[in-house]
Scaffold this motif. Structure first.
Motif, PDB file in Angstrom:
ATOM      1  N   LYS A 107       0.821  -1.211   0.000  1.00 49.72           N
ATOM      2  CA  LYS A 107       0.000   0.000   0.000  1.00 49.72           C
ATOM      3  C   LYS A 107       0.855   1.262   0.000  1.00 49.72           C
ATOM      4  CE  LYS A 107      -4.318  -1.638   0.525  1.00 49.72           C
ATOM      5  NZ  LYS A 107      -5.433  -1.316  -0.395  1.00 49.72           N
ATOM      6  N   ALA A 108       2.094   1.157   0.507  1.00 49.81           N
ATOM      7  CA  ALA A 108       2.973   2.317   0.590  1.00 49.81           C
ATOM      8  C   ALA A 108       4.417   1.871   0.458  1.00 49.81           C
ATOM      9  CB  ALA A 108       2.750   3.053   1.915  1.00 49.81           C
ATOM     10  N   TRP A 109       5.256   2.768  -0.101  1.00 44.79           N
ATOM     11  CA  TRP A 109       6.660   2.457  -0.339  1.00 44.79           C
ATOM     12  C   TRP A 109       7.535   3.607   0.156  1.00 44.79           C
ATOM     13  CZ3 TRP A 109       2.586   1.784  -3.475  1.00 44.79           C
ATOM     14  CH2 TRP A 109       2.334   0.504  -4.004  1.00 44.79           C
ATOM     15  N   ALA A 110       8.729   3.276   0.606  1.00 47.80           N
ATOM     16  CA  ALA A 110       9.708   4.292   0.992  1.00 47.80           C
ATOM     17  C   ALA A 110      11.099   3.777   0.647  1.00 47.80           C
ATOM     18  CB  ALA A 110       9.611   4.615   2.487  1.00 47.80           C
ATOM     19  N   VAL A 111      11.993   4.684   0.297  1.00 47.92           N
ATOM     20  CA  VAL A 111      13.364   4.331  -0.081  1.00 47.92           C
ATOM     21  C   VAL A 111      14.318   5.074   0.837  1.00 47.92           C
ATOM     22  CG1 VAL A 111      15.095   4.388  -1.913  1.00 47.92           C
ATOM     23  CG2 VAL A 111      12.697   3.957  -2.488  1.00 47.92           C
ATOM     24  N   GLU A 112      15.348   4.362   1.326  1.00 47.85           N
ATOM     25  CA  GLU A 112      16.316   4.988   2.225  1.00 47.85           C
ATOM     26  C   GLU A 112      17.232   5.915   1.442  1.00 47.85           C
ATOM     27  OE1 GLU A 112      18.692   3.298   5.959  1.00 47.85           O
ATOM     28  OE2 GLU A 112      19.627   2.755   4.065  1.00 47.85           O
ATOM     29  N   GLU A 113      17.321   7.158   1.909  1.00 46.79           N
ATOM     30  CA  GLU A 113      18.168   8.161   1.293  1.00 46.79           C
ATOM     31  C   GLU A 113      18.992   8.878   2.349  1.00 46.79           C
ATOM     32  OE1 GLU A 113      18.373   7.622  -2.002  1.00 46.79           O
ATOM     33  OE2 GLU A 113      17.798   9.658  -2.610  1.00 46.79           O
ATOM     34  N   GLU A 114      20.095   9.460   1.934  1.00 45.15           N
ATOM     35  CA  GLU A 114      20.888  10.299   2.822  1.00 45.15           C
ATOM     36  C   GLU A 114      20.376  11.725   2.731  1.00 45.15           C
ATOM     37  OE1 GLU A 114      25.069  10.055   2.276  1.00 45.15           O
ATOM     38  OE2 GLU A 114      25.227   8.029   3.109  1.00 45.15           O
ATOM     39  N   ILE A 115      19.875  12.226   3.856  1.00 38.46           N
ATOM     40  CA  ILE A 115      19.308  13.568   3.901  1.00 38.46           C
ATOM     41  C   ILE A 115      20.323  14.497   4.564  1.00 38.46           C
ATOM     42  CG2 ILE A 115      17.351  14.974   4.639  1.00 38.46           C
ATOM     43  CD1 ILE A 115      16.624  12.745   2.701  1.00 38.46           C
ATOM     44  N   GLY A 116      20.697  15.550   3.882  1.00 34.68           N
ATOM     45  CA  GLY A 116      21.685  16.486   4.419  1.00 34.68           C
ATOM     46  C   GLY A 116      21.034  17.757   4.938  1.00 34.68           C
ATOM     47  N   LYS A 117      21.507  18.215   6.100  1.00 30.29           N
ATOM     48  CA  LYS A 117      20.985  19.441   6.676  1.00 30.29           C
ATOM     49  C   LYS A 117      22.031  20.014   7.633  1.00 30.29           C
ATOM     50  CE  LYS A 117      16.935  21.404   9.004  1.00 30.29           C
ATOM     51  NZ  LYS A 117      15.638  21.124   9.664  1.00 30.29           N
ATOM     52  N   GLY A 118      22.384  21.268   7.436  1.00 28.28           N
ATOM     53  CA  GLY A 118      23.363  21.913   8.313  1.00 28.28           C
ATOM     54  C   GLY A 118      24.728  21.264   8.265  1.00 28.28           C
ATOM     55  N   LYS A 120      25.358  18.188   7.947  1.00 30.41           N
ATOM     56  CA  LYS A 120      25.304  16.819   8.441  1.00 30.41           C
ATOM     57  C   LYS A 120      24.346  16.000   7.582  1.00 30.41           C
ATOM     58  CE  LYS A 120      26.220  18.082  13.275  1.00 30.41           C
ATOM     59  NZ  LYS A 120      25.725  18.001  14.676  1.00 30.41           N
ATOM     60  N   THR A 121      24.639  14.723   7.462  1.00 32.03           N
ATOM     61  CA  THR A 121      23.764  13.833   6.705  1.00 32.03           C
ATOM     62  C   THR A 121      23.308  12.671   7.581  1.00 32.03           C
ATOM     63  OG1 THR A 121      25.617  12.502   5.887  1.00 32.03           O
ATOM     64  CG2 THR A 121      24.910  14.363   4.518  1.00 32.03           C
ATOM     65  N   GLU A 122      22.093  12.238   7.354  1.00 27.71           N
ATOM     66  CA  GLU A 122      21.550  11.074   8.057  1.00 27.71           C
ATOM     67  C   GLU A 122      20.664  10.293   7.099  1.00 27.71           C
ATOM     68  OE1 GLU A 122      18.864  11.961  11.234  1.00 27.71           O
ATOM     69  OE2 GLU A 122      18.216  13.844  10.334  1.00 27.71           O
ATOM     70  N   LYS A 123      20.555   8.994   7.350  1.00 28.61           N
ATOM     71  CA  LYS A 123      19.752   8.141   6.490  1.00 28.61           C
ATOM     72  C   LYS A 123      18.313   8.098   6.965  1.00 28.61           C
ATOM     73  CE  LYS A 123      23.505   5.144   4.898  1.00 28.61           C
ATOM     74  NZ  LYS A 123      23.999   3.743   4.790  1.00 28.61           N
ATOM     75  N   LYS A 124      17.404   8.362   6.051  1.00 28.15           N
ATOM     76  CA  LYS A 124      15.977   8.320   6.366  1.00 28.15           C
ATOM     77  C   LYS A 124      15.231   7.683   5.208  1.00 28.15           C
ATOM     78  CE  LYS A 124      15.439  12.308   9.465  1.00 28.15           C
ATOM     79  NZ  LYS A 124      14.713  13.592   9.673  1.00 28.15           N
ATOM     80  N   PHE A 125      14.090   7.050   5.535  1.00 28.68           N
ATOM     81  CA  PHE A 125      13.238   6.498   4.492  1.00 28.68           C
ATOM     82  C   PHE A 125      12.335   7.610   3.956  1.00 28.68           C
ATOM     83  CE2 PHE A 125      14.416   2.465   6.469  1.00 28.68           C
ATOM     84  CZ  PHE A 125      14.624   1.680   5.344  1.00 28.68           C
ATOM     85  N   VAL A 126      12.387   7.799   2.642  1.00 30.30           N
ATOM     86  CA  VAL A 126      11.621   8.847   1.976  1.00 30.30           C
ATOM     87  C   VAL A 126      10.444   8.212   1.245  1.00 30.30           C
ATOM     88  CG1 VAL A 126      11.709  10.688   0.253  1.00 30.30           C
ATOM     89  CG2 VAL A 126      13.723  10.213   1.673  1.00 30.30           C
TER      90      VAL A 126
END
Length: 305
Positions: A107-118, A120-126
């Motif tokens: 019903k729903a999908w998400a892909v892990e991406e590296e999100i950068g802010k300030g 710094k980067t962290e991995k989150k499911f988008v």
């Protein structure tokens, strides 16, 4: 009566259309298993919180689906949907019985991406949007049950894979083979009832097979061994290292994991239904690129036989 029922199903179908073995493989599997340990039950709880567990409006049961003819189903999207279960009973299966007609509908999908802010980067499911037409549901899966105080289900056969592509908000598309091949699922009790949970690992075959040829005619079991348009780099010296990943096609088999929770049980019809969360790796382009992690949430249906 059947005509009215069919009209209702056709009208409601649009509401459920999708929203607009090497050291390298071992490393990928271990990474995925570690991540799934952190993601699994949290994501399953999230699926329930965000309404994946809730039965959709005008839900359709297995008996209602069985009343429809091929022409009444054709073109409506109902063939891509899992049946819903009504009831909150308890079923205690015995060793030797089977789960049959299992259906797993994302019903729903998400892909892990590296999100950068300030800086710094962290991995989150988008959150991602499915681009595949309505052919991504797994169906007719079956396998034996073992019950020695704890239910263990082993997947043996069925339509247990579906080539699927999702698109990230930025436009990048991520192909993956949605599957539960060789799944061994262990439960937390001896009876199917609301709240029962089970989970286990499965194998994810390569998105492409050995017969696939890339744009330069290279393949795993057929085709060229090298890019013939670049003979200057095919000396076996240092220059070839740059193209090794593209030339050396491999059939990667990685590992995924699925967590399932039963929330509906119909003892009279021997049916169970609930929600699932699965994590697996995407396409490696036959070994030439690092795969992305894909998180899938949805519902499932099965019968105890």
């Amino acid at each position: 009566m059947k005509l009215a029922l069919a009209t209702l199903f056709v009208a409601s179908a649009s509401a459920f259309a999708p929203a607009s073995t090497s050291s390298r493989s071992t490393g990928l599997q271990m990474s995925l298993k570690d991540d799934m340990a952190n993601v699994g039950k949290v994501a399953l709880a999230g699926a329930i919180a965000f309404g994946v567990a809730a039965a959709p409006a005008q839900a359709i049961t297995k008996s209602e689906i069985n009343e429809l003819s091929y022409l009444q189903v054709k073109g409506t999207g109902l063939a891509n949907r899992c049946a819903e279960v009504i009831g909150e009973d308890t079923i205690k299966p015995k060793t030797g019985q089977k789960l049959v007609e299992m259906c797993i509908e994302p019903k729903a999908w998400a892909v892990e991406e590296e999100i950068g802010k300030g800086g710094k980067t962290e991995k989150k499911f988008v959150n991602s949007k499915v681009m595949t037409r309505q052919t991504y549901t797994l169906e007719a899966i079956e396998g034996p049950i073992k019950n020695d105080g704890v239910i263990i289900f082993t997947e043996k056969e069925g339509i247990d894979y579906a080539a699927t592509t999702v698109q990230l908000p930025g436009g990048e598309r991520v192909p993956f083979l949605f599957t539960v091949k060789d799944l061994v699922c262990k439960g937390n009790g001896d009876s199917f009832k609301p709240g029962f949970q089970m989970g286990g690992d499965f194998n994810t075959p390569s998105y492409r097979t050995g017969l696939f040829l890339d744009p330069k005619g290279r393949g795993g079991t057929t085709g060229y061994d090298m890019a013939v348009a670049l003979p200057g780099l095919q000396s076996g010296e240092e220059g070839d290292a740059e193209l090794f990943g593209e030339n050396n096609k491999v059939f990667d088999v990685t590992q995924g994991r699925i967590e399932m929770e039963v929330n509906k049980v119909n003892a009279e019809e021997s049916e169970i239904g609930g929600v699932f969360v699965a994590t697996q790796l995407g396409d490696t382009d036959m070994g030439s690129k690092t795969p992305k992690k894909v998180l899938t949430k949805g519902i499932f249906f099965a019968k105890v036989e």
